[in-house]
Design an enzyme around this catalytic site. Structure first.
Site, PDB file in Angstrom:
ATOM      1  N   THR A  53      97.680  39.879  17.721  1.00  0.00           N
ATOM      2  CA  THR A  53      97.662  40.821  16.587  1.00  0.00           C
ATOM      3  C   THR A  53      98.433  42.090  16.958  1.00  0.00           C
ATOM      4  O   THR A  53      98.399  42.518  18.112  1.00  0.00           O
ATOM      5  CB  THR A  53      96.203  41.191  16.250  1.00  0.00           C
ATOM      6  OG1 THR A  53      95.532  40.005  15.829  1.00  0.00           O
ATOM      7  CG2 THR A  53      96.114  42.223  15.137  1.00  0.00           C
ATOM      8  N   GLY A  54      99.075  42.692  15.951  1.00  0.00           N
ATOM      9  CA  GLY A  54      99.722  43.992  16.174  1.00  0.00           C
ATOM     10  C   GLY A  54     101.180  43.985  15.762  1.00  0.00           C
ATOM     11  O   GLY A  54     101.710  42.969  15.296  1.00  0.00           O
ATOM     12  N   SER A  55     101.834  45.121  15.953  1.00  0.00           N
ATOM     13  CA  SER A  55     103.212  45.249  15.481  1.00  0.00           C
ATOM     14  C   SER A  55     104.181  44.409  16.314  1.00  0.00           C
ATOM     15  O   SER A  55     105.165  43.870  15.776  1.00  0.00           O
ATOM     16  CB  SER A  55     103.634  46.724  15.488  1.00  0.00           C
ATOM     17  OG  SER A  55     103.481  47.269  16.781  1.00  0.00           O
ATOM     18  N   GLY A  58     100.403  41.050  22.186  1.00  0.00           N
ATOM     19  CA  GLY A  58     100.856  42.335  22.720  1.00  0.00           C
ATOM     20  C   GLY A  58      99.751  42.973  23.539  1.00  0.00           C
ATOM     21  O   GLY A  58      98.724  42.352  23.828  1.00  0.00           O
ATOM     22  N   ALA A  59      99.950  44.244  23.923  1.00  0.00           N
ATOM     23  CA  ALA A  59      98.907  44.979  24.658  1.00  0.00           C
ATOM     24  C   ALA A  59      99.176  46.472  24.492  1.00  0.00           C
ATOM     25  O   ALA A  59     100.279  46.881  24.097  1.00  0.00           O
ATOM     26  CB  ALA A  59      98.926  44.611  26.138  1.00  0.00           C
ATOM     27  N   ASP A  60      98.157  47.258  24.801  1.00  0.00           N
ATOM     28  CA  ASP A  60      98.296  48.720  24.731  1.00  0.00           C
ATOM     29  C   ASP A  60      98.710  49.299  26.085  1.00  0.00           C
ATOM     30  O   ASP A  60      99.367  50.341  26.137  1.00  0.00           O
ATOM     31  CB  ASP A  60      96.985  49.337  24.251  1.00  0.00           C
ATOM     32  CG  ASP A  60      96.620  48.804  22.874  1.00  0.00           C
ATOM     33  OD1 ASP A  60      97.414  49.031  21.954  1.00  0.00           O
ATOM     34  OD2 ASP A  60      95.593  48.124  22.739  1.00  0.00           O
ATOM     35  N   GLY A 104      93.793  48.082  20.536  1.00  0.00           N
ATOM     36  CA  GLY A 104      94.230  49.203  19.697  1.00  0.00           C
ATOM     37  C   GLY A 104      94.219  48.819  18.225  1.00  0.00           C
ATOM     38  O   GLY A 104      93.932  49.633  17.352  1.00  0.00           O
ATOM     39  N   GLU A 146      90.980  38.061  20.346  1.00  0.00           N
ATOM     40  CA  GLU A 146      92.093  37.976  21.303  1.00  0.00           C
ATOM     41  C   GLU A 146      91.591  37.507  22.667  1.00  0.00           C
ATOM     42  O   GLU A 146      92.220  36.681  23.329  1.00  0.00           O
ATOM     43  CB  GLU A 146      92.771  39.347  21.426  1.00  0.00           C
ATOM     44  CG  GLU A 146      93.514  39.733  20.152  1.00  0.00           C
ATOM     45  CD  GLU A 146      94.072  41.154  20.161  1.00  0.00           C
ATOM     46  OE1 GLU A 146      94.962  41.422  19.354  1.00  0.00           O
ATOM     47  OE2 GLU A 146      93.615  41.977  20.957  1.00  0.00           O
ATOM     48  N   LYS A 165     104.495  50.978  27.834  1.00  0.00           N
ATOM     49  CA  LYS A 165     103.101  50.551  28.035  1.00  0.00           C
ATOM     50  C   LYS A 165     102.788  50.142  29.466  1.00  0.00           C
ATOM     51  O   LYS A 165     101.653  49.797  29.777  1.00  0.00           O
ATOM     52  CB  LYS A 165     102.790  49.414  27.081  1.00  0.00           C
ATOM     53  CG  LYS A 165     102.789  49.880  25.632  1.00  0.00           C
ATOM     54  CD  LYS A 165     102.546  48.752  24.700  1.00  0.00           C
ATOM     55  CE  LYS A 165     102.381  49.264  23.282  1.00  0.00           C
ATOM     56  NZ  LYS A 165     102.183  48.171  22.344  1.00  0.00           N
TER      57      LYS A 165
HETATM   58  C1  5RP Z   1      95.349  44.457  18.866  1.00  0.00           C
HETATM   59  C2  5RP Z   1      95.997  44.567  20.204  1.00  0.00           C
HETATM   60  C3  5RP Z   1      97.476  44.781  20.215  1.00  0.00           C
HETATM   61  O1  5RP Z   1      98.051  43.764  20.957  1.00  0.00           O
HETATM   62  C4  5RP Z   1      97.782  46.099  20.834  1.00  0.00           C
HETATM   63  O2  5RP Z   1      97.066  47.103  20.125  1.00  0.00           O
HETATM   64  C5  5RP Z   1      99.270  46.405  20.807  1.00  0.00           C
HETATM   65  O3  5RP Z   1      99.682  46.610  19.488  1.00  0.00           O
HETATM   66  P1  5RP Z   1     101.200  46.872  19.096  1.00  0.00           P
HETATM   67  O4  5RP Z   1     101.951  45.606  19.371  1.00  0.00           O
HETATM   68  O5  5RP Z   1     101.118  47.215  17.632  1.00  0.00           O
HETATM   69  O6  5RP Z   1     101.709  48.023  19.910  1.00  0.00           O
HETATM   70  O7  5RP Z   1      95.396  44.480  21.239  1.00  0.00           O
HETATM   71  O8  5RP Z   1      93.951  44.365  18.980  1.00  0.00           O
END
Ligand code: 5RP
Length: 219
Positions: A29-31, A83-85, A97, A104, A122
């Site tokens: 999930t995420g951008s 993805g990851a923060d 995030g 996940e 990141k």
């Molecule tokens: C969602 C996540 C996302 O992978 C993480 O927040 C990164 O998001 P983005 O790709 O929008 O920067 O863990 O729960």
């Protein structure tokens, strides 16, 4: 697209190399994942379907023409892309995030290979600059918050947010995460915690980093 978006898109393109035709694919999930779904839509691999980590991802995958199945029906899962923060040198992560950390973590745990895509901003030496998300059962949010303070953090209720599982999230600021596995275990042990967004017991297997100079793959 912003510069950071370009880096996310570059990482997403590189992650496509890990998609295996004929196998169900786990999708986070995420951008950054949204870029990855765009790449999937463009390249249309022959996959039976996807296992999705959130309602938002399910919607986007279905709109792109992919079948989305429950993890229980997918059998052993090959590859999970997310993805990851934050990511450290051991490929341990902070995630959540976007609030999808529980599903996940379940999918990452079930997958043979966890491919994580990030832009270079990141990568960190020490996890914890990004506030650590902790999904909690509503009735336990104050007691869990007090325990998180004892662990050295400053928890803050994510305003107006309810996860896809119907739970609130505490974002924990200023936590010193010197030993990510120990911290993950300590937070998991608190009654009422659903999931902590530390992915240290199950780190990524492959980290794809989009950087100004190109894409780096770390294993
Ligand atoms: C969602 C996540 C996302 O992978 C993480 O927040 C990164 O998001 P983005 O790709 O929008 O920067 O863990 O729960």
């Amino acid at each position: 697209m912003s510069k950071q978006d370009d880096l996310k898109r570059a990482a997403a393109e590189a992650a496509f190399d890990y998609v295996r035709e004929g196998e169900y694919l786990g999708v986070g999930t995420g951008s950054t994942v949204n870029h990855f779904i765009d790449v999937l839509a463009e390249r249309a691999p022959e996959i039976p379907g996807c296992v999705s980590s959130s309602k938002a991802t399910t919607e986007k995958l279905r709109a792109a023409g992919f079948d989305v199945v429950d993890l229980n029906s997918a059998g052993a899962l090959g590859v999970y892309v997310d993805g990851a923060d934050e990511a450290n040198a051991h490929l341990e992560l902070i995630k959540g995030g976007g609030g999808a950390l529980t599903r996940e973590k379940i999918i990452a745990g079930a997958a043979r290979t966890f491919v994580c895509m990030v832009d270079a901003s990141k990568r960190v030496d020490l996890l914890g600059r990004f506030p650590l998300p902790v999904e909690v059962i509503e009735m336990a949010r104050s007691s869990v918050a007090r325990s998180l303070v004892k662990l050295g953090g400053e928890p803050e209720l994510r305003p107006g947010f309810v996860s896809d599982n119907g739970h609130p999230i505490l974002d924990v600021h200023n936590l010193e995460i010197l030993n990510p596995i120990e911290m993950e275990d300590a937070i998991n042990a608190l009654p009422g915690v659903v999931t902590v967004g530390l992915f240290a017991r199950r780190p990524a297997d492959v980290l794809i980093v989009g950087d100004a100079g190109g894409v780096e793959t770390v294993k």
